[in-house]
Design a protein around this motif. Structure first.
Motif, PDB file in Angstrom:
ATOM      1  N   THR A 198      -7.230  -2.676   2.950  1.00 53.48           N
ATOM      2  CA  THR A 198      -8.615  -2.449   2.679  1.00 53.48           C
ATOM      3  C   THR A 198      -9.330  -3.701   2.554  1.00 53.48           C
ATOM      4  O   THR A 198      -8.804  -4.671   2.288  1.00 53.48           O
ATOM      5  CB  THR A 198      -8.859  -1.632   1.264  1.00 53.48           C
TER       6      THR A 198
ATOM      7  N   ASN B  98       0.750   4.113   1.847  1.00 57.48           N
ATOM      8  CA  ASN B  98       1.242   4.478   3.019  1.00 57.48           C
ATOM      9  C   ASN B  98       1.870   3.647   3.839  1.00 57.48           C
ATOM     10  O   ASN B  98       1.739   3.546   5.239  1.00 57.48           O
ATOM     11  CB  ASN B  98       0.226   5.163   3.716  1.00 57.48           C
ATOM     12  N   CYS B  99       2.284   2.436   3.468  1.00 57.96           N
ATOM     13  CA  CYS B  99       3.115   1.286   4.271  1.00 57.96           C
ATOM     14  C   CYS B  99       4.132   2.062   5.056  1.00 57.96           C
ATOM     15  O   CYS B  99       4.840   2.614   4.409  1.00 57.96           O
ATOM     16  CB  CYS B  99       3.270   0.239   3.349  1.00 57.96           C
TER      17      CYS B  99
ATOM     18  N   ARG C  68       0.844  -1.224   0.109  1.00 55.47           N
ATOM     19  CA  ARG C  68      -0.188   0.132   0.076  1.00 55.47           C
ATOM     20  C   ARG C  68       0.894   1.514  -0.052  1.00 55.47           C
ATOM     21  O   ARG C  68       1.879   1.152   0.631  1.00 55.47           O
ATOM     22  CB  ARG C  68      -1.138   0.102   1.214  1.00 55.47           C
TER      23      ARG C  68
ATOM     24  N   ASN D 187     -12.553  -1.661   8.153  1.00 58.60           N
ATOM     25  CA  ASN D 187     -11.768  -0.444   8.238  1.00 58.60           C
ATOM     26  C   ASN D 187     -10.327  -0.760   8.904  1.00 58.60           C
ATOM     27  O   ASN D 187     -10.018   0.333   9.675  1.00 58.60           O
ATOM     28  CB  ASN D 187     -12.594   0.558   9.248  1.00 58.60           C
ATOM     29  N   ASP D 188      -9.847  -1.529   8.394  1.00 57.46           N
ATOM     30  CA  ASP D 188      -8.591  -1.843   8.816  1.00 57.46           C
ATOM     31  C   ASP D 188      -7.626  -0.815   7.934  1.00 57.46           C
ATOM     32  O   ASP D 188      -7.318  -0.780   6.716  1.00 57.46           O
ATOM     33  CB  ASP D 188      -8.379  -3.297   8.351  1.00 57.46           C
ATOM     34  N   PRO D 189      -6.826   0.035   8.711  1.00 63.10           N
ATOM     35  CA  PRO D 189      -5.642   0.738   7.879  1.00 63.10           C
ATOM     36  C   PRO D 189      -4.628   0.140   7.273  1.00 63.10           C
ATOM     37  O   PRO D 189      -4.074   0.664   6.504  1.00 63.10           O
ATOM     38  CB  PRO D 189      -5.243   1.614   9.070  1.00 63.10           C
TER      39      PRO D 189
ATOM     40  N   SER E  82      -7.637  -1.345  18.702  1.00 60.93           N
ATOM     41  CA  SER E  82      -9.003  -1.551  18.120  1.00 60.93           C
ATOM     42  C   SER E  82      -9.887  -2.443  19.187  1.00 60.93           C
ATOM     43  O   SER E  82     -11.166  -2.655  18.872  1.00 60.93           O
ATOM     44  CB  SER E  82      -9.018  -2.224  16.914  1.00 60.93           C
TER      45      SER E  82
ATOM     46  N   GLY F 109     -11.398  -2.449  12.844  1.00 63.38           N
ATOM     47  CA  GLY F 109     -10.159  -1.995  12.872  1.00 63.38           C
ATOM     48  C   GLY F 109      -8.935  -3.290  12.173  1.00 63.38           C
ATOM     49  O   GLY F 109      -9.199  -3.983  11.469  1.00 63.38           O
ATOM     50  N   HIS F 110      -7.872  -3.015  13.178  1.00 60.13           N
ATOM     51  CA  HIS F 110      -6.866  -3.901  12.820  1.00 60.13           C
ATOM     52  C   HIS F 110      -6.743  -5.015  13.634  1.00 60.13           C
ATOM     53  O   HIS F 110      -5.902  -6.141  13.633  1.00 60.13           O
ATOM     54  CB  HIS F 110      -5.353  -2.981  12.892  1.00 60.13           C
TER      55      HIS F 110
END
Length: 193
Positions: free
Chosen positions: A138, A106-107, A104, A133-135, A166, A160-161
């Motif tokens: 996706t 923004n990794c 990704r 909604n895991d940053p 989370s 979340g993650h």
């Protein structure tokens, strides 16, 4: 758990899984469980992480179920690609939770040496659980990885993650996915017999 003859091998992600993380709780709860320990949790090197996982599988006295989180999922995929077939057969299956998409934009920099992620089916049953909604990945990306790895996928809503941040400390609900994986492993074993 009904598979006491299995070894549950916890495969943490970047920065490890602290005491309150669900992987640590599961390690304390599951019979015959162990953890892959890495030399450096903060500056992960793909070759070192894969070698540590390989060593743990080699020394296991029982078939292994991998329980991976985040960067641990990428570690499993990299290991499976280069594992000797005899060693790969020691893995009964893998539960892949909240995989980190190391490709990704923004990794985080420390994770980028795990790219590219391989798109080859894992040589054992796998179940991947992602989040809407895991940053770190996706839902679309989690589904793509599951398809490439030959894993059954489930995307949970707004979790979340799936880590301490989370709100997933004990994460008892997650055992449902481990039971599903074990059922999948048993069905696959009967089919091959």
């Amino acid at each position: 758990m009904h598979s006491v003859s299995m070894q549950y091998l916890i495969v943490p992600g970047w920065q490890g899984s602290p005491e309150r993380h669900w992987q640590s709780h599961w390690q304390r709860s599951l019979p015959n469980s162990a953890r892959v320990e890495q030399k450096d949790w903060f500056v992960p090197q793909r070759r070192d992480w894969v070698a540590a996982l390989s060593h743990c599988i080699e020394i296991s006295q029982a078939p292994v179920i991998l329980i991976a989180h985040s960067l641990g999922c990428a570690t499993v995929a990299h290991w499976a690609l280069q594992a000797e077939p005899e060693l790969a057969r020691r893995v009964a299956g893998a539960l892949l939770i909240a995989p980190a998409d190391v490709e990704r934009p923004n990794c985080p920099e420390p994770l980028r040496n795990f790219a590219p992620l391989h798109r080859q089916a894992l040589p054992f049953p796998a179940l991947l659980v992602g989040s809407s909604n895991d940053p770190a990945a996706t839902p679309e990306r989690a589904r793509q990885l599951a398809a490439a790895w030959g894993a059954i996928s489930t995307i949970l809503t707004n979790v979340g993650h799936i880590n301490v941040k989370s709100g997933h400390e004990r994460w008892e609900e997650g055992f449902t996915f481990l039971y599903q994986l074990q059922d999948q492993i048993e069905r696959t074993s009967r089919y091959r017999a």
